[in-house]
Design an enzyme around this catalytic site. Structure first.
Site, short mmCIF file in Angstrom:
data_model
loop_
_atom_site.label_atom_id
_atom_site.label_comp_id
_atom_site.label_asym_id
_atom_site.label_seq_id
_atom_site.Cartn_x
_atom_site.Cartn_y
_atom_site.Cartn_z
N SER A 190 -68.34 -3.35 -0.67
CA SER A 190 -67.21 -4.45 -0.03
C SER A 190 -66.77 -3.52 1.18
O SER A 190 -65.81 -3.76 1.74
CB SER A 190 -66.48 -4.02 -1.31
OG SER A 190 -66.53 -4.15 -2.63
N LYS A 201 -64.38 10.42 10.51
CA LYS A 201 -65.49 11.52 10.02
C LYS A 201 -66.97 10.28 10.36
O LYS A 201 -66.86 9.77 9.99
CB LYS A 201 -65.77 11.53 8.89
CG LYS A 201 -64.97 12.43 8.57
CD LYS A 201 -64.69 13.94 9.70
CE LYS A 201 -63.75 15.18 9.60
NZ LYS A 201 -64.59 15.93 10.51
N LYS A 247 -71.80 9.67 19.71
CA LYS A 247 -72.61 10.94 18.88
C LYS A 247 -72.80 9.69 17.94
O LYS A 247 -73.73 10.82 17.28
CB LYS A 247 -71.25 11.51 17.68
CG LYS A 247 -71.24 12.22 17.04
CD LYS A 247 -70.29 13.49 17.12
CE LYS A 247 -70.48 14.43 15.39
NZ LYS A 247 -69.41 14.50 15.47
N HIS A 284 -66.68 -30.17 -7.26
CA HIS A 284 -65.96 -29.16 -5.90
C HIS A 284 -65.52 -29.26 -4.97
O HIS A 284 -66.68 -28.62 -4.10
CB HIS A 284 -66.43 -28.36 -6.64
CG HIS A 284 -66.17 -27.56 -7.60
ND1 HIS A 284 -65.27 -26.93 -8.63
CD2 HIS A 284 -67.09 -27.83 -9.26
CE1 HIS A 284 -65.12 -26.47 -10.14
NE2 HIS A 284 -66.41 -27.14 -10.36
N GLY A 316 -71.50 -9.80 4.19
CA GLY A 316 -71.34 -11.57 3.77
C GLY A 316 -70.75 -11.14 5.28
O GLY A 316 -70.64 -12.59 5.54
N LEU A 317 -69.31 -11.44 5.38
CA LEU A 317 -68.38 -11.63 6.54
C LEU A 317 -69.36 -11.48 7.55
O LEU A 317 -68.98 -12.40 8.91
CB LEU A 317 -67.39 -11.05 6.54
CG LEU A 317 -66.14 -11.87 7.24
CD1 LEU A 317 -65.67 -13.34 6.64
CD2 LEU A 317 -65.29 -10.93 7.32
N CYS A 352 -62.28 -30.63 -11.46
CA CYS A 352 -63.09 -29.95 -12.87
C CYS A 352 -62.12 -30.13 -14.28
O CYS A 352 -61.43 -30.82 -14.57
CB CYS A 352 -64.07 -28.81 -12.51
SG CYS A 352 -65.47 -29.56 -12.92
N GLU A 379 -64.30 -27.64 -2.68
CA GLU A 379 -63.48 -26.42 -2.12
C GLU A 379 -64.77 -26.47 -1.15
O GLU A 379 -64.89 -25.45 -0.23
CB GLU A 379 -62.51 -25.66 -3.20
CG GLU A 379 -64.14 -24.87 -4.64
CD GLU A 379 -63.93 -26.01 -5.38
OE1 GLU A 379 -63.72 -27.11 -5.42
OE2 GLU A 379 -64.26 -25.42 -6.61
N ILE A 435 -81.12 2.23 -6.91
CA ILE A 435 -82.01 1.95 -7.14
C ILE A 435 -82.78 0.62 -7.27
O ILE A 435 -84.36 0.44 -7.32
CB ILE A 435 -82.95 2.72 -8.79
CG1 ILE A 435 -81.94 3.96 -8.74
CG2 ILE A 435 -83.78 1.99 -9.15
CD1 ILE A 435 -82.09 4.79 -10.41
N1 GLN Z 1 -65.76 -26.34 -18.69
C1 GLN Z 1 -66.15 -27.70 -18.32
C2 GLN Z 1 -66.83 -28.63 -17.66
O1 GLN Z 1 -67.61 -27.61 -18.62
C3 GLN Z 1 -65.26 -27.69 -16.78
C4 GLN Z 1 -65.94 -27.24 -15.39
C5 GLN Z 1 -65.76 -26.80 -14.63
O2 GLN Z 1 -63.97 -26.65 -14.60
N2 GLN Z 1 -66.94 -25.90 -13.37
O3 GLN Z 1 -67.40 -29.10 -18.31
#
Ligand code: GLN
Length: 547
Positions: free
Chosen positions: A14, A186, A222, A519, A18-19, A380, A521, A147
């Site tokens: 962490s 450190k 150092k 989605h 990635g950032l 969704c 986003e 590992i």
């Molecule tokens: N569980 C719902 C489906 O499979 C919605 C999935 C989700 O929100 N990504 O359709």
């Protein structure tokens, strides 16, 4: 010919590898280069698709339908380059490819070993489509010494050995702990971490040192001496208020210059950082704030909805407001009245999710948003719940539900307003899914086209009649109920081109109520906020003016 930058981490997990990788990617772009970023994860799951969001955070879906690590989300948000299936691989995938080849007899009877068979498969993965960009940044998950990580470290060692000497460099992230008792930073853990790397044949060219306090010049010198790194390649990385400050901070710390030096790219092209200067201005000079309630299930772990949180931040940047979001556990509304909980907010977002737990609470949240005329974005599962709410409370279908929670064979039989579709068309291809497919195989994954109806709110927001958005779900809103629901004002404003799969619904007599099956986003960027998030935050800002 691409140049390769391998990014590893040590001391603790962490650290923000990635950032750092994503920030370096955008800094190289700012100097006129093209980049691709890849993540190599040592865990044994074939992909993160079946991992719980509690375990692994969000599953990031690519246009070509791969379920990948959430770091690919950072990569996309910082560079704007859409990731592909080839950009994320785990040990599980590598071993499963090797074992499949072995079963097919492709190794001609040889004994299969980690070196060379597993390492060859990793090297093959790293070099996929390598000639498409100037730089390929490959981040190795986990920390040096794990590992599971060993075959990856060995593979990148071999990879650099196979190539001309100036084609690959290694960048290592470590932590400099501060001991308050002695008031000192450190460097020993960093020295040990580099020693660990050198034991397996890797000498870092660049060290990125995370630290809570300023790293004195003396300590930097150092570290350089003990770790065999040039002093100007020891890059300090301090904590930041916003991840979007990382590109400018790394630039000022000299990271991109150190990388170009390591590759002997001289003279270095001048960077154009206007994009990041504007973003910093928007973060630091917000002109107000809006409060958004996110009603979901995995509310304890912020990483579970990483892209949603980021897309809301981008929506705030687009409107020059700060978005303050609170995560509210949907299950509360199954016991208690949602009104006092939701009243303080200017907007409500119900994100995606799987399984029945919390869904009745999400339905309550959708009802509250509809009846109180509060902006609502259902993503969704959040769209599916809004449709069920309308069917139950307005269309008289008291038993409206989703086949996800009741297949119709159980005790409670439902009206399947959300149902399991078994086949659909994508381009020229017919796709079928059956209950016997493995878990990942039963989902509609990746980018699908939707056609937007003229004159609807979403058509105005997108400014386009056709969109491509990413999906990850098994169930669909049942188009059979479209007429009944549209008659009540729930417009099916976006649909698959063949009209069979509802993609977007919106209430026509509401200030802002939109449910999307995909989605959005996942495609939002700070420099190109997703139009739905930008307009959702704009609507929330309007609400804050009204009160
Ligand atoms: N569980 C719902 C489906 O499979 C919605 C999935 C989700 O929100 N990504 O359709």
């Amino acid at each position: 010919m691409a140049r390769f930058i391998f990014i590893t981490g040590g001391v603790v997990s962490s650290l923000g590898k990635g950032l750092a990788s994503a920030a370096l990617g955008t800094l190289l772009q700012a100097r006129g280069f093209t980049v691709r970023l890849r993540k190599l994860d040592p865990y044994l799951n074939v992909d993160p698709g079946t991992m719980s969001p509690f375990e692994h955070g969000e599953v990031f879906v690519t246009d070509d339908g791969a379920e990948t690590d959430l770091d690919l989300g950072h990569y996309e948000r910082f560079t704007g380059v859409s990731a592909r299936r080839a950009d994320s691989v785990s040990s599980g995938r590598i071993y499963s490819n090797v074992l499949e080849k072995e079963r097919r007899g492709e190794y001609l009877g040889k004994t299969i070993q980690v070196i060379p068979h597993v390492t060859d498969e990793i090297k093959r993965w790293i070099s996929t489509d390598e000639n498409e960009s100037d730089f390929m940044l490959c981040e190795i998950g986990g920390t040096v010494g794990d590992i599971e990580g060993l075959p990856f470290f060995e593979a990148i060692r071999q990879f650099a050995q196979d190539r001309p000497s100036e084609q690959c460099i290694f960048m290592h992230l470590t932590l400099l702990p501060f001991l308050s008792a002695s008031g000192e930073l450190k460097t020993k853990p960093t020295q040990h971490s580099v020693k660990e790397l050198r034991m397996i044949g890797l000498q870092p060219d660049i060290l990125v040192c995370r630290s809570e306090t300023k790293i004195p010049e003396k300590e930097r010198a150092k570290i350089a001496l003990f770790c065999n790194v040039r002093p100007d390649a020891v890059i300090p990385a301090y904590d930041l208020k916003s991840i979007y400050e990382a590109p400018m901070a790394y630039h000022e710390a000299g990271l991109d210059q150190a990388v170009l030096d390591a590759f002997r790219i001289n003279p270095a092209p001048k960077p154009n950082l206007d994009r990041w200067i504007d973003i910093e201005d928007r973060i630091h000079n917000a002109e107000g704030e809006v409060r958004v309630a996110i009603v979901g299930k995995y509310t304890l772990l912020e990483d579970a909805y990483k892209s949603i949180a980021e897309a809301l931040t981008h929506g705030g940047m687009a409107n020059r407001v700060r978005v303050n979001s609170d995560w509210i556990d949907a299950e509360i509304f199954e016991r208690e009245d949602p009104v006092p909980y939701l009243e303080p907010y200017q907007a409500i977002l119900v994100p995606g999710g799987f399984g029945e737990r919390g869904t009745e609470g999400k339905i309550k949240a959708a009802e509250f948003a509809r009846t109180h005329k509060v902006p609502y974005l259902g993503i969704c599962l959040g769209m599916q719940m809004a449709v069920i709410e309308a069917a139950r409370n307005l269309a008289g279908m008291k038993d409206a539900g989703s086949e996800e929670f009741d297949s119709g064979t159980g005790e409670k039989s439902i009206t399947p307003v959300v149902y399991h579709l078994k086949e659909w068309i994508r381009g020229n291809e017919k796709i079928e899914r059956s209950v016997t497919d493995d878990k990942g195989g039963t989902m509609r994954l990746g980018a699908y086209r939707a056609t937007l109806a003229k004159g609807t709110r979403v058509a105005g927001i997108y400014g386009s009649a056709s969109i491509d958005e990413r999906h990850r779900h098994r169930y669909e809103v049942n188009v059979r109920y479209r007429d009944a629901l549209e008659g009540l004002g729930l417009r099916f404003s976006g649909n698959s081109p063949d009209g069979r799969l509802p993609e977007i619904v919106e209430w026509t007599d509401h200030p802002w109520f939109i449910g999307v099956q995909f989605h959005p986003e996942l495609k939002s960027r700070p420099f190109a906020p997703h139009p739905l998030f930008a307009d959702f935050v704009r609507a929330a800002k309007e609400m804050s003016r009204l009160v």
